[in-house]
Design a protein around this motif. Structure first.
Motif, short mmCIF file in Angstrom:
data_model
loop_
_atom_site.label_atom_id
_atom_site.label_comp_id
_atom_site.label_asym_id
_atom_site.label_seq_id
_atom_site.Cartn_x
_atom_site.Cartn_y
_atom_site.Cartn_z
N ILE A 144 78.39 15.38 -12.64
CA ILE A 144 77.03 15.21 -12.13
C ILE A 144 76.10 15.26 -13.33
N ALA A 145 75.07 14.44 -13.33
CA ALA A 145 74.17 14.37 -14.48
C ALA A 145 72.72 14.31 -14.01
N ALA A 193 82.44 8.71 -18.17
CA ALA A 193 81.37 9.58 -18.62
C ALA A 193 80.82 9.22 -20.00
N PRO A 194 81.64 8.97 -21.04
CA PRO A 194 81.06 8.61 -22.34
C PRO A 194 80.24 7.32 -22.27
N ARG A 195 80.76 6.33 -21.55
CA ARG A 195 80.02 5.07 -21.42
C ARG A 195 78.71 5.29 -20.66
N PHE A 196 78.72 6.18 -19.66
CA PHE A 196 77.51 6.45 -18.89
C PHE A 196 76.46 7.14 -19.77
N GLY A 199 88.21 13.56 -6.47
CA GLY A 199 87.06 14.43 -6.72
C GLY A 199 85.74 13.90 -6.22
N SER A 200 85.71 12.69 -5.64
CA SER A 200 84.45 12.14 -5.13
C SER A 200 83.89 13.03 -4.02
N ASP A 208 79.00 11.63 -8.74
CA ASP A 208 80.26 10.90 -8.71
C ASP A 208 80.47 10.04 -9.96
N ILE A 209 80.20 10.63 -11.11
CA ILE A 209 80.49 9.96 -12.38
C ILE A 209 81.95 10.25 -12.74
#
Length: 845
Positions: free
Chosen positions: A671-672, A527-530, A207-208, A521-522
């Motif tokens: 994406i964030a 994701a939770p850690r980010f 998915g990148s 590219d998360i």
């Protein structure tokens, strides 16, 4: 052929021209400027388009290119492509480069195989070959980078940076890539590495957002279109975008077409402004020929013969001005190619374009006819006795119906040309309506100004009384001054405000409410850690995270995308891949305007929500089907709802939003965004950028300020070209203004002589003229500000979908310039008159 054998009107016209072209300098200059602008823009556009076509193979990187986003070609697809010709594979993505001392920079990675480039050559600072410059061994790699990266990080060749899991030595500076133009806008400096190095970096994840390009040089007897057809038949759900050498950069081609259309309309404005100068020159010419016309009519010449003689002379002079303009316009691409080729970002192939030159000539001819027929028609119908009385009591009457019809046909032909040859009929129609409206309004303003001056109480001040009287006197230059200066000023104010609003949106209004960062590219596992990391690193900021994939629209209501002809402002949706997402709730920044949103636990057939304007542009309504290829699968979904989006907030907005069950089990990255309540200074943002790069080396962080700067730089380059074209219209306005004021110098001379005889001082006469020109300039300037602001508001609000901000400084600065110009040109001739002795002129009055 002897002169005696020519038709009588042509014979008389040629004899008249033997005396020279006195009084037609402005006429020739105005036509030449307008024709040069239109011919030059068309010639440059043709040269750029020819350059793209002639260099299409090099720009495209081969005869044909297959592009996939988010996935590599399958073994079967790769085997098929490899059999068609000589193959090269390249991949591009964005990533964060980190130096040992903690500096970070966003880079545009281009990973290539040993066969790259199939055509052209890569240039490096030290002149070495590609294979000697870049390479990889395990987790270490040699790379080449744009000079901008060295400058941004303060590095020299030989320095090292880290990208993902890869330690990269910056071996040399990258000077040039043969296929760089096709890459589009870059948000960071280029970093060129090998494909093996990219695989070792850890950036390639399911998915990148990596764009894979498969380029082919085909055998001479193989057509790129035939290969494309076979590929689509063999792999109908591949979802690849295919470009051939004949259309290496469709976005760039469309950009050239739209930009050409806009600049052509600006050039047409210059021609229309010059038309006022044409009318002034012809009117003055008829006045000078008053005695000759009366003599011809006395000797029995009919009205048609008189009109034919002077129309022929006008058209001969128009042909001279058109030829001058065509020569100058045709020379522009050659001047660019041979004088500025090294500074142009696009290839340019200058050639003569007969069709474009013919179109510019036709514009010039129709303009000359449209603006000269009415003043010539006056000479046709006025009696001999009236001609002799015109110097004292001008006769006011409309020209004959046939003259009005011919002038109307010329105007209608101009409108038809502008609409027929426009790339965007909607924009052209708005322009035509605005131009005609501006002409009518300016004529109304001039009439109202004269009527107001006529009805004002007589001022006690003698200079003011003279100034007011001169505005409405018989033969006053008021209509010409208001028309010429008003059109040019309206254009100047409109372009100034459009340019200012674009810059305001990019550099002032948007950043106040836009996120500070986009993170791409998360991985879903991270994701939770980010999220926890962002909350700890920037507790005062708010973040938003959504899943994202890339997809390409392949059909709408079972109609293939390539057969759909959407409006020009919607065509971008079908050009290449788009970001898509899925959610069970209406996204922030959106509101449903048609249909209904799906339930949180919806488990039926796939549903999709589109942005309302895009949906209508594609002919879609609630309940229709649309098919999008995502990760090599064609997914058909029914339109469940249409939304309005707040594009200006720079948040996470998607044209296509799906019900969550559509992509169940698909490899997805997130994406964030991160938004500080009142923005953040550079130190805070750069510090956070470093922390993200250290903690999440695979995540790409795009700083909004840097992205906006890229767009602002591009907008600045476009604005410079637009201002250059607008300068031609302004020069035409100044020429017409000077001509209109110069045409009234004979009456000014008469006034000055009589006033001096009656005891008026030079200073009082000069002050009266300053007041007259000041009042004219002030009235025209205020109208130009109002009309130009209205045009800019329409363009910014309805064509660009921005909120409009009135910029008082630039607008009223232009109005002040109009006032100064009117006074300056008005006094230029008056001062010469005031210095002369009355006795010399009294003998000839």
């Amino acid at each position: 052929m002897s002169l005696a054998s020519l038709p009588l009107p042509l014979r008389f016209a040629l004899r008249e021209l033997r005396a020279g072209i006195r009084g037609f300098g402005i006429f020739l200059a105005c036509l030449a400027l307008g024709v040069m602008a239109i011919a030059g823009v068309d010639a440059i556009s043709s040269a750029l388009s020819d350059g793209l076509r002639s260099q299409g193979r090099v720009i495209n990187g081969g005869d044909i290119e297959f592009t996939l986003v988010g996935r590599e070609a399958s073994p079967e697809e790769l085997a098929f492509i490899g059999k068609q010709g000589r193959l090269s594979i390249a991949a591009s993505t964005r990533a964060m480069a980190r130096t040992p001392d903690g500096q970070t920079a966003l880079v545009e990675i281009k990973a290539v195989d040993p066969a790259y480039p199939l055509l052209g050559a890569v240039e490096f600072g030290q002149g070495r070959a590609l294979s000697a410059t870049i390479g990889s061994q395990g987790s270490r790699a040699d790379a080449a980078a744009d000079a901008a990266l060295f400058a941004r990080l303060g590095l020299q060749p030989g320095a090292t940076v880290t990208i993902g899991n890869l330690t990269v030595t910056l071996a040399d500076r990258l000077i040039g890539e043969p296929d760089k133009i096709a890459g589009g806008i870059s948000f960071g400096p280029r970093l060129m590495i090998t494909l093996d190095a990219l695989r070792e970096s850890g950036l390639i994840q399911p998915g990148s957002l990596i764009r894979w390009r498969y380029r082919l040089v085909l055998p001479p007897d193989v057509s790129p279109d035939a290969v494309r057809q076979r590929a689509n038949q063999a792999f109908p759900q591949a979802g690849w975008e295919v470009r051939t050498r004949d259309d290496a950069s469709p976005e760039l081609r469309r950009g050239i077409e739209r930009f050409t259309m806009f600049i052509t309309l600006v050039g047409l404005t210059a021609l229309l402004v010059g038309g006022v100068g044409v009318a002034n020159a012809v009117r003055a010419f008829v006045e000078r020929q008053r005695d000759s016309i009366a003599t011809l009519k006395t000797l029995g010449a009919g009205a048609n013969l008189v009109t034919g003689i002077y129309l022929t002379q006008t058209l001969l002079l128009a042909a001279l001005g058109i030829v001058i303009g065509l020569a100058a316009g045709a020379a522009l691409p050659f001047i660019l190619a041979y004088g500025f080729a090294d500074y142009l970002p696009l290839p340019i192939t200058p050639v003569l374009n007969p069709a474009g030159l013919a179109l510019a000539a036709l514009y010039g001819l129709l303009t000359a006819l449209a603006f000269s027929l009415l003043p010539l028609g006056r000479a046709r119908d006025i009696s001999v006795s009236a001609l002799f009385r015109d110097a004292i009591a001008p006769t006011r009457r409309w020209p004959a119906p046939i003259v009005l019809i011919l002038a109307g046909l010329a105007v209608a032909a101009l409108v038809a040309l502008a609409l027929f040859f426009a790339a965007d009929r909607k924009v052209a129609l708005v322009y035509v309506a605005s131009a005609l409206g501006a002409f009518v309004l300016l004529r109304v303003v001039a009439s109202l100004l004269m009527a107001l001056a006529r009805r004002l109480p007589r001022p006690h001040s003698t200079p003011l009384r003279l100034a007011v009287t001169n505005i409405h006197r018989p033969g006053a230059a008021t209509p010409s001054v208001v028309l010429s200066l008003g059109l040019g000023l309206c254009l100047l104010v409109a372009l100034t405000l459009v340019d200012g609003n674009i810059r305001h949106q990019l550099s002032a209004a948007i950043p106040d409410k836009a996120p500070s960062f986009f993170f791409v590219d998360i991985r879903r596992a991270d994701a939770p850690r980010f999220d926890a990391f962002l909350k700890q690193a920037a507790p005062q900021a708010t973040s938003e995270r959504v899943p994202m994939l890339r997809g390409r629209i392949v059909s709408v209501k079972d109609v293939p995308a390539e057969k759909i002809k959407p409006p020009p402002n919607i065509a971008w949706v079908l050009s290449g891949d788009r970001g898509v997402t899925f959610t069970d709730a209406v996204p922030a920044g959106s509101r449903v305007v048609e249909g209904q949103w799906w339930a949180p636990d919806y488990a039926g057939p796939p549903l999709v929500s589109l942005e309302q304007e895009v949906a209508h542009g594609l002919g879609l309504a609630v309940g229709d089907d649309i098919t999008v290829n995502v990760l090599g699968r064609n997914i058909t979904a029914k339109v469940g709802a249409l939304r309005k989006l707040e594009w200006q907030n720079f948040g996470i907005n998607f044209v296509l939003v799906y019900s969550p069950n559509t992509f169940k089990g698909a490899p997805v990255t997130d994406i964030a965004t991160l938004t500080f309540p009142h923005g953040a200074d550079d130190a805070v943002e750069l510090g956070l950028l470093k922390q993200v790069a250290d903690a999440f080396p695979m995540v790409t962080a795009v700083r909004i300020k840097d992205a906006l700067q890229s767009f602002a730089d591009l907008a600045g380059q476009l604005a410079m070209a637009i201002r250059a074209a607008a300068a031609i219209a302004l020069v035409a306005s100044i020429l017409v203004l000077a001509g209109a004021l110069a045409a009234g110098q004979s009456s000014r001379l008469y006034d000055a002589v009589i006033l001096k005889v009656l005891g008026a001082t030079r200073g009082r006469i000069l002050f009266a003229f300053i007041l007259e020109y000041g009042l004219l300039g002030l009235a025209t300037g205020l109208f130009g500000v109002v009309a130009g602001t209205a045009c800019a508001w329409l363009i910014v609000t309805y064509l660009m979908n921005f909120s409009f901000t009135f910029l008082a400084g630039p607008a009223f600065g232009a109005a002040f310039g109009a006032l100064a110009l009117t006074i300056l040109f008005g006094l230029a001739g008056t001062w010469r008159i005031l210095r002369q002795k009355p006795a010399t002129h009294l003998r000839s009055l």
